[in-house]
Design a protein around this motif. Sequence first.
Motif, PDB file in Angstrom:
ATOM      1  N   SER A 190       0.836  -1.200   0.000  1.00 20.05           N
ATOM      2  CA  SER A 190       0.000   0.000   0.000  1.00 20.05           C
ATOM      3  C   SER A 190       0.869   1.246   0.000  1.00 20.05           C
ATOM      4  O   SER A 190       1.899   1.302   0.691  1.00 20.05           O
ATOM      5  CB  SER A 190      -0.902   0.008   1.243  1.00 20.05           C
ATOM      6  OG  SER A 190      -1.565   1.255   1.369  1.00 20.05           O
TER       7      SER A 190
ATOM      8  N   PHE B 247       1.977   0.395   4.472  1.00 18.44           N
ATOM      9  CA  PHE B 247       1.869  -0.915   5.104  1.00 18.44           C
ATOM     10  C   PHE B 247       1.664  -1.975   4.037  1.00 18.44           C
ATOM     11  O   PHE B 247       1.432  -1.668   2.867  1.00 18.44           O
ATOM     12  CB  PHE B 247       0.722  -0.956   6.131  1.00 18.44           C
ATOM     13  CG  PHE B 247      -0.609  -0.508   5.581  1.00 18.44           C
ATOM     14  CD1 PHE B 247      -1.424  -1.368   4.863  1.00 18.44           C
ATOM     15  CD2 PHE B 247      -1.062   0.799   5.797  1.00 18.44           C
ATOM     16  CE1 PHE B 247      -2.651  -0.952   4.363  1.00 18.44           C
ATOM     17  CE2 PHE B 247      -2.287   1.222   5.292  1.00 18.44           C
ATOM     18  CZ  PHE B 247      -3.077   0.345   4.583  1.00 18.44           C
TER      19      PHE B 247
ATOM     20  N   SER C 177      -0.703  -4.872   2.729  1.00 14.93           N
ATOM     21  CA  SER C 177      -2.138  -5.138   2.839  1.00 14.93           C
ATOM     22  C   SER C 177      -2.460  -6.571   2.395  1.00 14.93           C
ATOM     23  O   SER C 177      -2.059  -6.985   1.310  1.00 14.93           O
ATOM     24  CB  SER C 177      -2.901  -4.127   1.975  1.00 14.93           C
ATOM     25  OG  SER C 177      -4.276  -4.379   1.999  1.00 14.93           O
TER      26      SER C 177
ATOM     27  N   TYR D 130      -9.750  -7.468   6.099  1.00 12.98           N
ATOM     28  CA  TYR D 130      -8.590  -6.607   5.857  1.00 12.98           C
ATOM     29  C   TYR D 130      -7.569  -6.837   6.968  1.00 12.98           C
ATOM     30  O   TYR D 130      -7.906  -6.774   8.157  1.00 12.98           O
ATOM     31  CB  TYR D 130      -9.009  -5.138   5.855  1.00 12.98           C
ATOM     32  CG  TYR D 130     -10.063  -4.805   4.816  1.00 12.98           C
ATOM     33  CD1 TYR D 130      -9.707  -4.273   3.583  1.00 12.98           C
ATOM     34  CD2 TYR D 130     -11.418  -5.026   5.068  1.00 12.98           C
ATOM     35  CE1 TYR D 130     -10.669  -3.967   2.626  1.00 12.98           C
ATOM     36  CE2 TYR D 130     -12.386  -4.732   4.116  1.00 12.98           C
ATOM     37  CZ  TYR D 130     -12.012  -4.201   2.905  1.00 12.98           C
ATOM     38  OH  TYR D 130     -12.963  -3.905   1.964  1.00 12.98           O
ATOM     39  N   ASN D 131      -6.327  -7.116   6.580  1.00  7.42           N
ATOM     40  CA  ASN D 131      -5.253  -7.356   7.542  1.00  7.42           C
ATOM     41  C   ASN D 131      -4.043  -6.541   7.106  1.00  7.42           C
ATOM     42  O   ASN D 131      -3.633  -6.602   5.944  1.00  7.42           O
ATOM     43  CB  ASN D 131      -4.911  -8.854   7.573  1.00  7.42           C
ATOM     44  CG  ASN D 131      -3.831  -9.182   8.590  1.00  7.42           C
ATOM     45  OD1 ASN D 131      -3.513  -8.373   9.456  1.00  7.42           O
ATOM     46  ND2 ASN D 131      -3.261 -10.364   8.474  1.00  7.42           N
ATOM     47  N   TYR D 132      -3.473  -5.750   8.026  1.00  7.93           N
ATOM     48  CA  TYR D 132      -2.385  -4.853   7.671  1.00  7.93           C
ATOM     49  C   TYR D 132      -1.121  -5.199   8.440  1.00  7.93           C
ATOM     50  O   TYR D 132      -1.137  -5.290   9.677  1.00  7.93           O
ATOM     51  CB  TYR D 132      -2.787  -3.407   7.945  1.00  7.93           C
ATOM     52  CG  TYR D 132      -4.056  -3.023   7.218  1.00  7.93           C
ATOM     53  CD1 TYR D 132      -4.158  -3.188   5.840  1.00  7.93           C
ATOM     54  CD2 TYR D 132      -5.164  -2.530   7.897  1.00  7.93           C
ATOM     55  CE1 TYR D 132      -5.312  -2.857   5.162  1.00  7.93           C
ATOM     56  CE2 TYR D 132      -6.326  -2.203   7.226  1.00  7.93           C
ATOM     57  CZ  TYR D 132      -6.392  -2.363   5.859  1.00  7.93           C
ATOM     58  OH  TYR D 132      -7.547  -2.044   5.194  1.00  7.93           O
TER      59      TYR D 132
ATOM     60  N   SER E 281       0.917  -7.745  12.657  1.00  5.82           N
ATOM     61  CA  SER E 281      -0.360  -7.237  12.152  1.00  5.82           C
ATOM     62  C   SER E 281      -0.891  -6.178  13.112  1.00  5.82           C
ATOM     63  O   SER E 281      -0.845  -6.366  14.335  1.00  5.82           O
ATOM     64  CB  SER E 281      -1.365  -8.384  12.036  1.00  5.82           C
ATOM     65  OG  SER E 281      -2.664  -7.880  11.797  1.00  5.82           O
TER      66      SER E 281
ATOM     67  N   ASN F 218      -7.754   3.503  -2.256  1.00  5.25           N
ATOM     68  CA  ASN F 218      -7.346   3.423  -0.854  1.00  5.25           C
ATOM     69  C   ASN F 218      -8.494   3.683   0.122  1.00  5.25           C
ATOM     70  O   ASN F 218      -8.283   3.667   1.338  1.00  5.25           O
ATOM     71  CB  ASN F 218      -6.229   4.431  -0.567  1.00  5.25           C
ATOM     72  CG  ASN F 218      -4.927   4.039  -1.221  1.00  5.25           C
ATOM     73  OD1 ASN F 218      -4.632   2.857  -1.369  1.00  5.25           O
ATOM     74  ND2 ASN F 218      -4.138   5.023  -1.627  1.00  5.25           N
TER      75      ASN F 218
ATOM     76  N   PRO G  87      -9.195   0.441   2.464  1.00  3.45           N
ATOM     77  CA  PRO G  87      -8.061   0.168   3.354  1.00  3.45           C
ATOM     78  C   PRO G  87      -7.852   1.253   4.410  1.00  3.45           C
ATOM     79  O   PRO G  87      -7.609   0.958   5.575  1.00  3.45           O
ATOM     80  CB  PRO G  87      -6.877   0.097   2.382  1.00  3.45           C
ATOM     81  CG  PRO G  87      -7.480  -0.341   1.100  1.00  3.45           C
ATOM     82  CD  PRO G  87      -8.820   0.325   1.041  1.00  3.45           C
TER      83      PRO G  87
ATOM     84  N   LEU H  31      -8.336   0.784   8.520  1.00  5.19           N
ATOM     85  CA  LEU H  31      -7.230   1.101   9.415  1.00  5.19           C
ATOM     86  C   LEU H  31      -7.679   2.077  10.494  1.00  5.19           C
ATOM     87  O   LEU H  31      -7.341   1.937  11.672  1.00  5.19           O
ATOM     88  CB  LEU H  31      -6.084   1.701   8.607  1.00  5.19           C
ATOM     89  CG  LEU H  31      -4.798   1.949   9.370  1.00  5.19           C
ATOM     90  CD1 LEU H  31      -4.102   0.642   9.684  1.00  5.19           C
ATOM     91  CD2 LEU H  31      -3.866   2.841   8.563  1.00  5.19           C
TER      92      LEU H  31
END
Length: 301
Positions: free
Chosen positions: A91, A95, A97, A111-113, A123, A172, A175, A179
Amino acid sequence: MQKNQLFDLARALLLLLTFATLVASNSARAESVNGRFFTGQVYSGEFSFSESSNADGMRVNPVSVRLTIDGQKNLLFYTYVADDLPTIRASDMGFLSIITNSGGMEGSVTYNYVIPNRDSLVSVGTVQTTLHLGKIEKIDVQPNKDLEKDEINGFIERIARFNVSALSEPVNAYPAAMLLLLGQGKYLTPKDDVNLSILYKNKEIVDDPILLRTLKRVICSDTQIAENTPISSIKTVIINKAYLFNSPTSSGIDRSYLIKGDGVSLVKKSDSGRYWLVDYVSSHGLRIEKWLRCEDIGYCR
């Protein structure tokens, strides 16, 4: 006779190993990835995922990420088990993504960052959205339990300020919104409210009423930008130091200035077209209305 048996056994083991390698190479998928984290560190490496089954017999997709940061020799690892085939990308908000879409328009999206933290990859948390006819019906926010809340908010604060202009990009929208929900907006200052309110003017968010309402509860309700402000009137400073002006002339220059990434809302254009009267809220809540050169915000029309 014994030597022949040992030879046959060795050959069988070799064939078995070759077969296992071929199966693994067919089932696992590996791709390269590179980008820049919000810390400014440049990373490169690869991720791979394969199909497997959990203890309940449900299909899952284990994900493995291997990265080097700033060209160092040591590899950083991160593993994650996705419910379906994931999409993994670097991203531009700083981060890594990992997004998993399970079931399409009547399923869910998770969604996992992933970010760097103390010489490892961790994470920030996951947000799962349950969909109905492609619109969000339910939102389940799960911050990483191994991190303190203040720690998570600290990461999110730095990410939100890493590339402010990226918040207005449609790609974006989700995401960035997810976040923000992970941090619950606890760190937000009036200046952040200005920057992040761009999110709930993005068509991607406006079209999802539940997500829109949830975001507004997180972003301070008394944000300095009115809800009917068009997205085109929100701009960011694109140069390192943009001086403010008390009047729309070169002689009206002020000692104060804004820096790259600061968000402003446009009030009106000067008669010459070379300056914009802008509304700006400082990190301490001080509201400023002064002129900026149009080239300093990349909006000369």
